[in-house]
Design a protein around this motif. Structure first.
Motif, PDB file in Angstrom:
ATOM      1  N   THR A  55      39.096   8.648  62.147  1.00 23.57           N
ATOM      2  CA  THR A  55      40.368   9.322  61.838  1.00 23.57           C
ATOM      3  C   THR A  55      41.435   9.001  62.874  1.00 23.57           C
ATOM      4  O   THR A  55      42.585   8.718  62.531  1.00 23.57           O
ATOM      5  CB  THR A  55      40.153  10.844  61.758  1.00 23.57           C
ATOM      6  OG1 THR A  55      39.186  11.133  60.746  1.00 23.57           O
ATOM      7  CG2 THR A  55      41.455  11.548  61.428  1.00 23.57           C
ATOM      8  N   ARG A  59      44.930   7.023  62.223  1.00 23.72           N
ATOM      9  CA  ARG A  59      46.207   7.680  62.500  1.00 23.72           C
ATOM     10  C   ARG A  59      47.116   6.802  63.363  1.00 23.72           C
ATOM     11  O   ARG A  59      48.345   6.919  63.296  1.00 23.72           O
ATOM     12  CB  ARG A  59      45.969   9.005  63.215  1.00 23.72           C
ATOM     13  CG  ARG A  59      45.282  10.068  62.362  1.00 23.72           C
ATOM     14  CD  ARG A  59      46.155  10.556  61.239  1.00 23.72           C
ATOM     15  NE  ARG A  59      45.570  11.724  60.575  1.00 23.72           N
ATOM     16  CZ  ARG A  59      46.049  12.259  59.467  1.00 23.72           C
ATOM     17  NH1 ARG A  59      47.121  11.734  58.894  1.00 23.72           N
ATOM     18  NH2 ARG A  59      45.469  13.313  58.923  1.00 23.72           N
ATOM     19  N   ASP A  67      45.911   6.231  55.994  1.00 24.68           N
ATOM     20  CA  ASP A  67      46.090   7.672  56.196  1.00 24.68           C
ATOM     21  C   ASP A  67      45.693   8.461  54.952  1.00 24.68           C
ATOM     22  O   ASP A  67      45.297   9.630  55.053  1.00 24.68           O
ATOM     23  CB  ASP A  67      47.545   7.974  56.547  1.00 24.68           C
ATOM     24  CG  ASP A  67      47.938   7.402  57.907  1.00 24.68           C
ATOM     25  OD1 ASP A  67      47.036   7.211  58.742  1.00 24.68           O
ATOM     26  OD2 ASP A  67      49.129   7.139  58.115  1.00 24.68           O
ATOM     27  N   GLU A  71      43.537  11.869  54.550  1.00 28.38           N
ATOM     28  CA  GLU A  71      44.074  13.056  53.876  1.00 28.38           C
ATOM     29  C   GLU A  71      43.176  13.497  52.722  1.00 28.38           C
ATOM     30  O   GLU A  71      43.015  14.699  52.482  1.00 28.38           O
ATOM     31  CB  GLU A  71      45.475  12.761  53.358  1.00 28.38           C
ATOM     32  CG  GLU A  71      46.504  12.529  54.465  1.00 28.38           C
ATOM     33  CD  GLU A  71      47.823  12.027  53.928  1.00 28.38           C
ATOM     34  OE1 GLU A  71      47.924  11.866  52.688  1.00 28.38           O
ATOM     35  OE2 GLU A  71      48.749  11.791  54.730  1.00 28.38           O
ATOM     36  N   ARG A  72      42.612  12.551  52.019  1.00 25.24           N
ATOM     37  CA  ARG A  72      41.737  12.881  50.884  1.00 25.24           C
ATOM     38  C   ARG A  72      40.300  13.148  51.316  1.00 25.24           C
ATOM     39  O   ARG A  72      39.436  13.423  50.489  1.00 25.24           O
ATOM     40  CB  ARG A  72      41.769  11.751  49.859  1.00 25.24           C
ATOM     41  CG  ARG A  72      43.140  11.564  49.203  1.00 25.24           C
ATOM     42  CD  ARG A  72      43.484  12.752  48.317  1.00 25.24           C
ATOM     43  NE  ARG A  72      44.831  12.646  47.774  1.00 25.24           N
ATOM     44  CZ  ARG A  72      45.911  13.161  48.289  1.00 25.24           C
ATOM     45  NH1 ARG A  72      45.812  13.873  49.406  1.00 25.24           N
ATOM     46  NH2 ARG A  72      47.093  13.022  47.732  1.00 25.24           N
TER      47      ARG A  72
END
Length: 208
Positions: A55, A59, A67, A71-72
């Protein structure tokens, strides 16, 4: 290796002067506690360390599409496989009853198949979302294609789950279902035609 450790632990309890029933009870409780602990540890390592690292890397990139994976929570769903694998390979040491072990193994395999299906579903959704952000997506909707891909994967997943609890292999189930294809085509004729029509409309850009 594991069996030798269990035998050593059993010998230590026996040499301590404990009764046979008490030794078996303590041994089973210890194995269950260790299995739960290892499953929690595996879940923590995968989610906090591995996925946390991925992650942070995503980012920091300049791309927007990676990203979306964060997010999912695509990788978070995949992390559920870690504790399931720990439990799956520990079942032979948790119970001596073969029927119980086989049933729990089938449940664990089913859980892992469902997790993989959810990961694939999230992955396809991410790809669709990435596509919708591209300039080429204007005037060309591929939602019908996405639905077909999901139907195919879920159908294969259901067949695999059925094969887990039955004596049939996935190949044998595919062969058996082939004989039902004509009936399914007749029953869902209108639905299938509508789906094919929507795919043709999207592929040929007939509606703008």
């Amino acid at each position: 290796m594991i069996q030798r450790l269990i035998d050593w632990y059993n010998g230590v309890l026996t040499n301590a002067g404990l009764s046979e029933n008490l030794v078996i009870a303590i041994e089973n409780i210890t194995i269950i506690i260790l299995t739960i602990g290892l499953a929690i540890l595996a879940d923590y390592v995968v989610k906090k360390i591995i996925i946390g690292t991925i992650t942070r890397i995503f980012r920091r990139t300049n791309n927007d599409w990676d990203d979306i994976f964060v997010e999912r929570k695509v990788f978070n769903r995949l992390a559920h496989l870690a504790p399931a694998l720990v439990i799956y390979y520990s079942l032979d040491y948790l119970f001596e009853a073969e029927n119980m072990v086989e049933f729990l193994r089938n449940l664990t395999q089913t859980y892992m198949v469902i997790v993989v299906l959810l990961v694939i579903d999230a992955f396809v959704n991410v790809l669709h979302e990435v596509y919708m952000r591209l300039p080429i997506s204007k005037g060309r909707n591929i939602k019908a294609f996405v639905q077909v891909i999901k139907i195919i994967f879920y159908s294969v997943g259901i067949i695999i789950i059925i094969s887990i609890f039955s004596a049939e292999t996935p190949k044998g189930l595919f062969t058996a279902l082939g004989t039902m294809a004509a009936v399914l085509l007749l029953v869902f004729r209108d639905t299938i035609l509508g789906l094919v029509a929507s795919i043709q409309l999207a592929a040929n850009r007939m509606v703008n």
